[in-house]
Design a protein around this motif. Structure first.
Motif, PDB file in Angstrom:
ATOM      1  N   ILE A  90       0.874  -1.176   0.000  1.00 14.62           N
ATOM      2  CA  ILE A  90       0.000   0.000   0.000  1.00 14.62           C
ATOM      3  C   ILE A  90       0.913   1.229   0.000  1.00 14.62           C
ATOM      4  N   HIS A  91       1.032   1.879  -1.133  1.00 17.45           N
ATOM      5  CA  HIS A  91       1.881   3.054  -1.310  1.00 17.45           C
ATOM      6  C   HIS A  91       3.309   2.757  -0.849  1.00 17.45           C
ATOM      7  N   TYR A  92       3.756   3.373   0.243  1.00 16.14           N
ATOM      8  CA  TYR A  92       5.120   3.201   0.744  1.00 16.14           C
ATOM      9  C   TYR A  92       5.252   2.033   1.720  1.00 16.14           C
ATOM     10  N   VAL A 119      12.902   0.758   5.073  1.00 18.26           N
ATOM     11  CA  VAL A 119      13.311   1.717   6.097  1.00 18.26           C
ATOM     12  C   VAL A 119      13.181   1.125   7.489  1.00 18.26           C
ATOM     13  N   GLY A 120      12.088   0.394   7.754  1.00 17.68           N
ATOM     14  CA  GLY A 120      11.886  -0.182   9.071  1.00 17.68           C
ATOM     15  C   GLY A 120      10.532  -0.846   9.177  1.00 17.68           C
ATOM     16  N   SER A 134       9.959   4.092  -1.044  1.00 14.73           N
ATOM     17  CA  SER A 134       9.195   4.478  -2.234  1.00 14.73           C
ATOM     18  C   SER A 134       8.096   3.443  -2.486  1.00 14.73           C
ATOM     19  N   PRO A 135       7.075   3.827  -3.245  1.00 19.33           N
ATOM     20  CA  PRO A 135       6.054   2.838  -3.622  1.00 19.33           C
ATOM     21  C   PRO A 135       6.641   1.678  -4.432  1.00 19.33           C
ATOM     22  N   ASP A 136       7.605   1.972  -5.310  1.00 18.13           N
ATOM     23  CA  ASP A 136       8.242   0.896  -6.076  1.00 18.13           C
ATOM     24  C   ASP A 136       9.019  -0.035  -5.151  1.00 18.13           C
ATOM     25  N   PHE A 141       9.615  -5.179  -2.379  1.00 13.95           N
ATOM     26  CA  PHE A 141       9.737  -5.916  -1.121  1.00 13.95           C
ATOM     27  C   PHE A 141       8.603  -6.935  -0.999  1.00 13.95           C
ATOM     28  N   HIS A 142       7.407  -6.542  -1.389  1.00 12.75           N
ATOM     29  CA  HIS A 142       6.258  -7.462  -1.383  1.00 12.75           C
ATOM     30  C   HIS A 142       6.542  -8.662  -2.278  1.00 12.75           C
TER      31      HIS A 142
END
Length: 151
Positions: A90-92, A119-120, A134-136, A141-142
């Motif tokens: 979801i976004h970031y 980031v965390g 970032s959203p990307d 990561f997903h």
């Protein structure tokens, strides 16, 4: 709970600083509000599988062995298969819903995983929120976490 917090703090400190001795690590932990003995730090170092590696200045510093990342990935893979309810970017962020009581273990494993753009994490009882730069990055990561489910 205190041990888990201490281990997470040690992991963070080792990744951010060149810590050369157990005494130095004890002092930094005490500066961060953790009252510890050298014996406790020694056990924590063994549990985290920290080893001495060459530092930039030619001295030795504590760091993870290369097998540590593989161990974290395997534990995360097992945790995903055992306790994951759903996961979505979801976004970031990547939102991870778990069985009750499992979110903190997800957060601990995810924090130990090096991934550019992560980031965390913020975790509750059954929800872990992974914050990305970032959203990307969140999407990537997903996809990484989904790939662990396929292995």
């Amino acid at each position: 709970m205190k041990k888990e917090i201490r281990l997470n703090l040690i992991s963070h400190l080792v990744s951010q600083h060149e810590i050369k001795t157990q005494e130095e690590l004890c002092n930094i932990l005490q500066q961060n509000g953790m009252s510890v003995t050298q014996a406790t730090v020694s056990r924590d170092i063994r549990e985290l599988k920290l080893v001495k590696v060459p530092a930039k200045n030619g001295h030795q510093k504590y760091d993870y062995s290369t097998s540590h990342e593989q161990s974290v990935k395997k534990k995360l893979q097992n945790r995903l298969k055992d306790a994951l309810i759903k996961m979505e970017p979801i976004h970031y962020f990547v939102l991870i819903k778990t069985l009750p009581g499992h979110a903190h273990s997800f957060g601990s494993l995810l924090d130990a995983l090096e991934f550019k753009g992560k980031v965390g994490t913020i975790c509750g009882n059954d929800t872990c929120l992974v914050i990305c730069s970032s959203p990307d990055g969140a999407e990537a990561f997903h996809k990484l976490l989904e790939s662990y489910l396929d292995e």
